[in-house]
Scaffold this active site. Structure first.
Site, mmCIF file in Angstrom:
data_model
loop_
_atom_site.group_PDB
_atom_site.id
_atom_site.type_symbol
_atom_site.label_atom_id
_atom_site.label_comp_id
_atom_site.label_asym_id
_atom_site.label_seq_id
_atom_site.Cartn_x
_atom_site.Cartn_y
_atom_site.Cartn_z
ATOM 1 N N LYS A 257 3.975 6.824 -2.730
ATOM 2 C CA LYS A 257 3.286 8.090 -2.471
ATOM 3 C C LYS A 257 2.008 7.858 -1.667
ATOM 4 C CE LYS A 257 4.700 10.864 -6.458
ATOM 5 N NZ LYS A 257 4.201 11.575 -7.647
ATOM 6 N N ARG A 258 1.369 6.722 -1.928
ATOM 7 C CA ARG A 258 0.101 6.437 -1.269
ATOM 8 C C ARG A 258 0.294 6.096 0.203
ATOM 9 N NH1 ARG A 258 -2.324 1.751 -0.301
ATOM 10 N NH2 ARG A 258 -0.818 0.635 -1.596
#
Length: 497
Positions: A257-258
């Site tokens: 997600k990052r």
């Protein structure tokens, strides 16, 4: 009588389901559906980690499956002969199986302390050899072990692994992989309270549910020899295994997600992708029908899917290709189907505080379809194209700057076109196209010189749908009012320069 092919997807609800897991779920579903009535798709929730499993994560996974159209034949809400389908509700089965394995001698209680195990691990490190459990508690007499358990001594349950020989995994994707039993060691299968660990529960569930094919990520390959040994100890049928390559981000790293703007199915849904296209795109991450076919319907995927064609190496998601595929799927829809899909996306994914909300709700999907279906790769791109229908009208700074660059020609075009359109007997697409193309001949200018100032005037945008479609959807009064206002503003600006 069970089906000839029974597959399962078994997510652990300890976090958000990412695209790699969604692809595993899709491959299982495609494999089951490929066999028609002979195939059964089971959804099982592996929630034995009660400290980290949450109802929210379960519901998120179910939402993803529903949105992707991965209907299950047995599982939550769809009862079958081998339920329940939540591992947290299957304790009696695990306790009974543990008792059977203790009776047969294939499992035993281990009372080793953390300090003892740490010392064994340190000794293995010092000797530069893999750590394998020493078997210290293997030969404790049954009555002595039972007495210690009754006295409350802390313990776990270990599987008794063969000291010699090898276990061979015959994999439908990876081929044969051989593991030395001596390097596996006696592994823990249950805690002292009888709650199962992953490998044990997995074998018991797959055996009891009569799973014939286990299709999962290759990060589970190291678990497979342990599970095969337990199948053999239980006298159970060993399923066929197919270990899938990892799904990577475009940069070749693990999905995150990052690091990656889109790592979950729900992010794609929110961005305006269709479930048909996502199924198509995910299926092609590591598998293909052939070397040239890309755009495939779900029916075609079901017809042609075969784990034998899954690539052995990891595969990266190509977001540009996924967007292109989505555009192809959207363009293939009828205007009615496109409109229904667009409105479903708009109503589900655009809350009132989203800056795109007003533009997305500015017109019905069936009105937007002819304007943008050929231009937009996702439904999420639509608001940027149809925002020009909003009132009050706002001309973007960049559009005004480009209109200014048309100079005296822009004024000339608008002065000519306004009365030409005012005189039209109807405001239909054919009439508008003929009039605007006729203006090019009247003014002896190329279409770009004529159409650009009109487009900026009526849409106030640099990115907009087709010209006559835009003029048509605005209606006579609004379109002409905007052209007059742009003509007067441009003329005044040029006069004051």
């Amino acid at each position: 009588m069970t089906s000839d092919v029974r597959v399962r997807f078994a997510p652990s609800p300890t976090g958000t389901l990412h695209l790699g897991s969604a692809r595993s779920a899709l491959y299982n579903w495609l494999y089951a559906r490929h066999f028609g009535e002979r195939g059964t798709y089971v959804l099982r929730i592996e929630d034995t980690d009660q400290a980290r499993s949450t109802p929210e994560n379960v519901e998120q996974a179910l939402r993803v499956f529903r949105w992707l159209g991965l209907d299950w034949d047995e599982g939550p809400g769809v009862e079958g002969p081998f339920g329940p389908y939540f591992q947290s509700q299957r304790d009696e089965l695990y306790v009974a199986s543990l008792a059977t394995m203790r009776e047969s001698g294939s499992a035993y209680p281990c009372f080793c302390t953390k300090e003892e195990l740490d010392a064994d691990r340190a000794a293995a490190d010092a000797e530069k050899r893999p750590f394998v459990y020493t078997g210290r508690c293997r030969d404790i007499a049954r009555e002595d072990a039972d007495a210690r358990i009754a006295a409350g001594d802390a313990h776990v349950i270990r599987f008794r692994c063969p000291d010699e020989g090898v276990t061979v995994v015959h994999d439908l994707v990876l081929g044969e992989t051989t593991f030395e039993n001596a390097l596996i060691g006696d592994f823990v299968i249950a805690r002292a309270d009888g709650s199962p660990l992953y490998n044990f529960a997995n074998v018991i569930d797959d055996s009891q549910m009569q799973i014939t094919h286990v299709i999962r990520g290759n990060d589970h390959l190291s678990n497979t020899p342990k599970q095969i040994l337990m199948y053999e100890a239980l006298g159970a049928t060993i399923p066929a295994f197919a270990h899938l390559p990892m799904v990577l981000g475009p940069d070749g790293s693990k999905l995150s997600k990052r690091k990656h703007h889109t790592s979950t199915v729900e992010q794609l849904a929110e961005a305006g992708y269709s479930s048909d296209a996502v199924r198509n795109g995910l299926a092609l991450v590591g598998w293909s029908k052939d070397d040239t076919t890309n755009v495939m319907s779900t029916a075609e995927l079901v017809e042609h899917f075969d784990v034998a064609r899954v690539k052995k190496s990891s595969a990266a998601i190509d977001y540009d290709k996924l967007a292109w595929l989505n555009g192809e799927h959207l363009r293939a829809l009828t205007p009615e189907a496109w409109a229904a899909g667009y409105e479903a996306w708009r109503d589900e994914w655009l809350p009132a505080d989203d800056e795109r909300h007003a533009a997305a709700h500015a017109m019905r999907g069936i009105d937007a379809a002819p304007l943008v279906q050929e231009k937009c790769a996702t439904w999420g791109e639509v608001p940027a194209y149809v925002g020009f229908v909003l009132e009050p009208f706002m001309m973007q700074d960049e559009a005004w700057a480009r209109l200014q660059k048309t100079g005296e020609v822009g004024v000339q075009v608008l002065e000519h076109v306004v009365p030409k359109l005012e005189a039209l007997g109807d405001w239909e697409l054919d009439s508008l196209e003929a009039a605007l193309r006729g203006a090019c001949e009247d003014l002896e200018l190329k279409p770009g010189k004529v159409f650009s100032p009109i487009r900026f005037a009526v849409t106030g945008q640099t990115i907009a749908p087709g010209l006559w479609e835009s003029v048509h959807v605005l209606g006579r009064d609004r379109a002409l009012d905007r052209m007059r206002a742009a003509r007067d503003r441009l003329a005044a600006t040029l006069a004051s320069a």
